[in-house]
Design an enzyme around this catalytic site. Sequence first.
Site, PDB file in Angstrom:
ATOM      1  N   CYS A   1     -31.913 122.527 -12.040  1.00 39.16           N
ATOM      2  CA  CYS A   1     -32.266 121.989 -10.722  1.00 39.16           C
ATOM      3  C   CYS A   1     -31.957 120.505 -10.594  1.00 39.16           C
ATOM      4  O   CYS A   1     -31.403 120.063  -9.586  1.00 39.16           O
ATOM      5  CB  CYS A   1     -33.734 122.277 -10.419  1.00 39.16           C
ATOM      6  SG  CYS A   1     -34.931 121.461 -11.497  1.00 39.16           S
TER       7      CYS A   1
ATOM      8  N   HIS B   1     -31.450 125.119  -4.169  1.00 37.21           N
ATOM      9  CA  HIS B   1     -32.052 124.743  -5.453  1.00 37.21           C
ATOM     10  C   HIS B   1     -31.606 125.745  -6.513  1.00 37.21           C
ATOM     11  O   HIS B   1     -31.090 126.826  -6.196  1.00 37.21           O
ATOM     12  CB  HIS B   1     -33.581 124.710  -5.341  1.00 37.21           C
ATOM     13  CG  HIS B   1     -34.197 126.056  -5.079  1.00 37.21           C
ATOM     14  ND1 HIS B   1     -35.146 126.622  -5.899  1.00 37.21           N
ATOM     15  CD2 HIS B   1     -33.995 126.967  -4.090  1.00 37.21           C
ATOM     16  CE1 HIS B   1     -35.515 127.798  -5.423  1.00 37.21           C
ATOM     17  NE2 HIS B   1     -34.831 128.033  -4.324  1.00 37.21           N
TER      18      HIS B   1
ATOM     19  N   HIS C   1     -39.527 120.560 -10.552  1.00 43.30           N
ATOM     20  CA  HIS C   1     -38.453 121.223  -9.815  1.00 43.30           C
ATOM     21  C   HIS C   1     -38.043 120.344  -8.638  1.00 43.30           C
ATOM     22  O   HIS C   1     -38.841 119.541  -8.127  1.00 43.30           O
ATOM     23  CB  HIS C   1     -38.925 122.591  -9.316  1.00 43.30           C
ATOM     24  CG  HIS C   1     -37.812 123.456  -8.810  1.00 43.30           C
ATOM     25  ND1 HIS C   1     -36.827 123.963  -9.627  1.00 43.30           N
ATOM     26  CD2 HIS C   1     -37.517 123.903  -7.554  1.00 43.30           C
ATOM     27  CE1 HIS C   1     -35.983 124.694  -8.918  1.00 43.30           C
ATOM     28  NE2 HIS C   1     -36.371 124.671  -7.648  1.00 43.30           N
TER      29      HIS C   1
END
Length: 259
Positions: A163, A226, A214
């Site tokens: 990510c 993502h 994240h």
Amino acid sequence: MQKKIKLEIKDFGIANLSVAPIRAAASDESEIVTQILFGDLVTIIEKGQPWIHVRLEGENYEGWMDFKQLSYLDQDEFNTLKNGDVTYVQDPLLPMVGPRGQQNVMLGAALRNLNGKDLIYGHEIYTLNQLPNQFDTDLITTSKAYLNTPYLWGGKSIFGIDCSGLIQNVFKVFGTLLPRDASQQVFEGEAIDFEDRQPGDVPFFINSKGKVHHVGILTNKNTIVHAAGYVREDPFDEKGIYREDLDTYTHHYHSIRRY
């Protein structure tokens, strides 16, 4: 054909392959902590064979790599490339010919001191088959170029990415250099109120312990690209990321930054 030069480990190096792993320890069995793309610069901290300890230029990130996966530079060559012009590749794949023959470089690679179609890295000459970036693109289009790329811890390429590597690569293409990890990226740029979000902003998400773990990039106010399993586009709101196929929120919202 270029003259063969005996490989000599110097104090600096530049990535000469499309992508190469940087590992936590000096072993092929050690986890990949990040990757370097063609044109990335490193300082050699500890020399050895087959493993060298390197620090990535501009990232303050360290790890171990195979000594054969670099072209080596002296101090002057390193400074010339570090301080010279850089073109970041926006093409998914860009073919070239180098001392080892035909190869491809990829999205996010650094072409340093490009002279026409030629690059000179130490004693090595690379020639592009075509000029790079011959099309219009933008932040959102570039982020979507990674769609369906498999998730890879430490990955930074179109063949596998995590990510924060996705965010780092996308913004690098447009001249914004960010730290490697989401926990570092959350301190960069400007904090944005949720109501003021816009495409290109970067939301962060926390785990059950309240740690940022994240990150993604907004493609519009209510969708996000993502890397989770693979790079995908999902609905986004003030709760976090919602996966329609799982009918659940998979990532819980923390904050938004603008770079």
